[in-house]
Design a protein around this motif. Structure first.
Motif, PDB file in Angstrom:
ATOM      1  N   ASN A   1      -6.104  -2.721  -1.233  1.00 32.12           N
ATOM      2  CA  ASN A   1      -6.142  -3.542  -0.069  1.00 32.12           C
ATOM      3  C   ASN A   1      -7.224  -3.121   0.942  1.00 32.12           C
ATOM      4  O   ASN A   1      -7.179  -3.192   2.157  1.00 32.12           O
ATOM      5  N   ARG A   2      -8.163  -2.407   0.270  1.00 32.40           N
ATOM      6  CA  ARG A   2      -9.319  -1.899   0.992  1.00 32.40           C
ATOM      7  C   ARG A   2      -9.185  -1.042   2.383  1.00 32.40           C
ATOM      8  O   ARG A   2      -9.606  -1.158   3.342  1.00 32.40           O
ATOM      9  N   GLY A   3      -7.993  -0.351   2.049  1.00 27.72           N
ATOM     10  CA  GLY A   3      -7.573   0.503   3.296  1.00 27.72           C
ATOM     11  C   GLY A   3      -6.859  -0.021   4.312  1.00 27.72           C
ATOM     12  O   GLY A   3      -6.199   0.773   5.278  1.00 27.72           O
ATOM     13  N   ILE A   4      -6.276  -1.216   4.014  1.00 26.39           N
ATOM     14  CA  ILE A   4      -5.618  -1.877   5.332  1.00 26.39           C
ATOM     15  C   ILE A   4      -3.956  -1.816   4.717  1.00 26.39           C
ATOM     16  O   ILE A   4      -3.767  -2.130   3.675  1.00 26.39           O
ATOM     17  N   SER A   5      -3.056  -1.574   5.777  1.00 22.00           N
ATOM     18  CA  SER A   5      -1.940  -1.408   5.263  1.00 22.00           C
ATOM     19  C   SER A   5      -1.442  -3.024   5.333  1.00 22.00           C
ATOM     20  O   SER A   5      -1.572  -3.870   6.124  1.00 22.00           O
ATOM     21  N   PRO A   6      -0.876  -3.494   4.189  1.00 19.97           N
ATOM     22  CA  PRO A   6      -0.472  -4.857   3.772  1.00 19.97           C
ATOM     23  C   PRO A   6       0.527  -5.142   4.650  1.00 19.97           C
ATOM     24  O   PRO A   6       0.879  -6.358   5.032  1.00 19.97           O
ATOM     25  N   TYR A   7       1.326  -4.186   5.032  1.00 20.03           N
ATOM     26  CA  TYR A   7       2.710  -4.431   5.939  1.00 20.03           C
ATOM     27  C   TYR A   7       2.384  -4.761   7.519  1.00 20.03           C
ATOM     28  O   TYR A   7       3.021  -5.547   8.077  1.00 20.03           O
ATOM     29  N   THR A   8       1.600  -3.793   7.909  1.00 15.29           N
ATOM     30  CA  THR A   8       1.172  -3.926   9.436  1.00 15.29           C
ATOM     31  C   THR A   8      -0.175  -4.682   9.887  1.00 15.29           C
ATOM     32  O   THR A   8      -0.460  -4.799  11.069  1.00 15.29           O
ATOM     33  N   GLY A   9      -1.076  -4.759   8.657  1.00 16.66           N
ATOM     34  CA  GLY A   9      -2.215  -5.075   9.092  1.00 16.66           C
ATOM     35  C   GLY A   9      -3.231  -4.175   9.497  1.00 16.66           C
ATOM     36  O   GLY A   9      -4.383  -4.482   9.956  1.00 16.66           O
ATOM     37  N   LYS A  10      -2.786  -3.003   9.708  1.00 19.21           N
ATOM     38  CA  LYS A  10      -3.530  -1.984  10.350  1.00 19.21           C
ATOM     39  C   LYS A  10      -4.653  -1.208   9.525  1.00 19.21           C
ATOM     40  O   LYS A  10      -4.233  -1.062   8.196  1.00 19.21           O
ATOM     41  N   GLU A  11      -5.706  -0.765   9.851  1.00 21.34           N
ATOM     42  CA  GLU A  11      -6.482  -0.029   8.949  1.00 21.34           C
ATOM     43  C   GLU A  11      -6.083   1.259   8.821  1.00 21.34           C
ATOM     44  O   GLU A  11      -6.136   2.130  10.041  1.00 21.34           O
ATOM     45  N   LEU A  12      -5.765   1.807   7.737  1.00 23.99           N
ATOM     46  CA  LEU A  12      -5.191   3.137   7.590  1.00 23.99           C
ATOM     47  C   LEU A  12      -6.632   4.030   7.261  1.00 23.99           C
ATOM     48  O   LEU A  12      -6.397   5.149   7.482  1.00 23.99           O
ATOM     49  N   ILE A  13      -7.545   3.456   6.476  1.00 24.36           N
ATOM     50  CA  ILE A  13      -8.596   4.208   6.314  1.00 24.36           C
ATOM     51  C   ILE A  13      -9.703   3.010   6.010  1.00 24.36           C
ATOM     52  O   ILE A  13      -9.362   2.047   5.639  1.00 24.36           O
ATOM     53  N   SER A  14     -11.031   3.320   6.090  1.00 29.09           N
ATOM     54  CA  SER A  14     -11.750   2.555   6.089  1.00 29.09           C
ATOM     55  C   SER A  14     -12.129   1.858   4.636  1.00 29.09           C
ATOM     56  O   SER A  14     -11.872   2.871   3.659  1.00 29.09           O
TER      57      SER A  14
END
Ligand code: GLN
Length: 304
Positions: free
Chosen positions: A210-223
Motif C-alpha cells: 500500500n505504498r507505505g501507508i497503513s491500510p488500517y489507520t491511513g497513516k504514512e508509516l514510510i514514504s
C-alpha cells in the motif's frame, strides 16, 4: 477472485505431498516445532481475509524481521545509510563470511545476516532504548500490542551464534560497526526471535502493498519511495542465494526466515504470509515456496 477456494485447493495438494525439507536445528529451540505445521493467511487491500490451517499459531519470524528493521532504519536515516551496505543480491548463503572479507566489511544488502547486523548497529545508535523502541514500532504497525520477543529463542541463538559473532567482529575490524559487538548481537537475536502468526504477519506486510501507508489507520508509516525500494530489495535479495529462483517461480517481493515463514506482497492488491517449518538447503520453506508458486500461477498474480 475466489481466493479461499484456490487457497484450500492448493493447500490440500501441498499437504498430500512430502515436504522434503528439514526443520532448522542450528538454533536448538527452533527444532522443537512440529514439521507438520502449515498456515496461510492472505489479506487484500480491499479488506478481505482468507486463511488455511495453522494461520493463528505464532512462530519465530527470524529473518523476516530484517524487513522490519530495514524499514525503521531507512525511515530514521534515509539514503545516507547506503554508504555502509549495498542493495545487490549476494548469491551467497545468508550467513556467509567470504564475500564480506574481500568487499572490505560492506555487506551486499540488508537482508543477509551481515547487512542486518549493520542495520542493528544503526538502530542501536539511533534509538534511545533499541529493543523496546523497535518492539513498539512493530506493535504500532501491526496495531497489536501482544507481539513480543521470545527470550528462550534469543538466548538459544546467542549460545550458538558463532557465525554471527564472526560477522560482526569482521565488520568491526573494517570499522563498519560502531557499537559494542555483544550489544549488536543481542539486539539482532531479539529481533529474530519476534513471534507472530500468519494473520499478524500478513497484516503487517500489507503496508508494503500500500505504498507505505497503513491500510488500517491511513497513516504514512514510510514514504512511497522507500516502500518501493524495500519491495525492490525483497524481490532481488529476500531469499539469499535462491532469490532468482523465487522470482522465477513466484514473482512477488518477499522475505523468508529459518522459522519456516515467508511474507510476500503483490503491490496494490494483497499481502500473504505462509508458514511451514521444513526448509531446503538454502534455508527457505519448501512447502511455502511451492504454495506461493501455485498461488501466483492459479490467480495470475505474479508481478511479472
Ligand atoms: N537468526 C537467524 C540467523 O542469524 C536468522 C537466519 C534466517 O532466518 N535466515 O542465523
Amino acid at each position: 477472485m475466489d481466493y479461499q477456494h484456490i487457497i484450500d485447493n492448493i493447500s490440500k495438494e501441498i499437504l498430500s505431498t512430502s515436504s522434503r525439507g528439514e526443520v532448522a536445528s542450528y538454533i536448538p529451540e527452533l527444532s522443537n516445532v512440529s514439521p507438520d505445521k502449515f498456515g496461510i493467511h492472505l489479506t487484500t487491500l480491499s479488506g478481505n481475509d482468507f486463511s488455511y490451517g495453522d494461520n493463528l499459531d505464532r512462530f519465530s519470524i527470524q529473518s523476516i524481521s530484517k524487513v522490519l528493521t530495514l524499514t525503521l532504519a531507512f525511515k530514521l536515516k534515509g539514503t545516507s545509510m547506503w554508504t555502509r551496505l549495498g542493495v545487490e543480491p549476494s548469491g551467497n548463503p545468508f550467513n556467509s563470511l567470504v564475500q564480506l572479507e574481500y568487499e572490505n566489511g560492506i555487506p551486499r544488502n540488508p537482508l543477509i545476516n551481515s547487512g542486518a547486523l549493520v542495520i542493528s548497529d544503526i538502530l542501536i545508535t539511533e534509538l534511545e532504548n533499541p529493543k523496546k523502541d523497535f518492539l513498539e514500532f512493530v506493535r504500532s504497525i501491526s496495531g497489536n500490542s501482544s507481539i513480543s520477543y521470545n527470550q528462550k529463542i534469543a538466548e538459544s541463538e546467542n549460545k550458538h551464534g558463532h557465525r554471527n559473532a564472526a560477522l560482526v567482529n569482521l565488520m568491526k575490524s573494517f570499522e563498519n560497526i560502531n557499537n559494542n559487538v555483544d550489544e549488536v548481537l543481542d539486539f539482532y537475536y531479539h529481533q529474530c526471535s519476534l513471534e507472530m502468526n500468519c494473520k499478524e504477519l500478513a497484516h503487517i506486510f500489507l503496508l508494503y502493498a500500500n505504498r507505505g501507508i497503513s491500510p488500517y489507520t491511513g497513516k504514512e508509516l514510510i514514504s512511497a519511495s522507500k516502500a518501493k525500494r524495500i519491495n525492490a530489495i525483497m524481490q532481488t535479495c529476500g531469499f539469499y542465494d535462491q532469490s532468482g529462483d523465487f522470482t522465477f517461480k513466484v514473482g512477488l517481493p518477499g522475505k523468508s526466515g529459518v522459522g519456516g515463514g515467508i511474507g510476500a506482497v503483490n503491490p496494490g492488491v494483497y499481502s500473504i504470509a505462509v508458514w511451514s517449518p521444513p526448509l531446503n538447503k538454502k534455508g527457505n520453506s519448501v512447502r511455502g515456496i511451492n504454495f506461493l508458486e501455485q498461488l501466483t500461477t492459479d490467480t495470475q498474480s505474479s508481478i511479472f
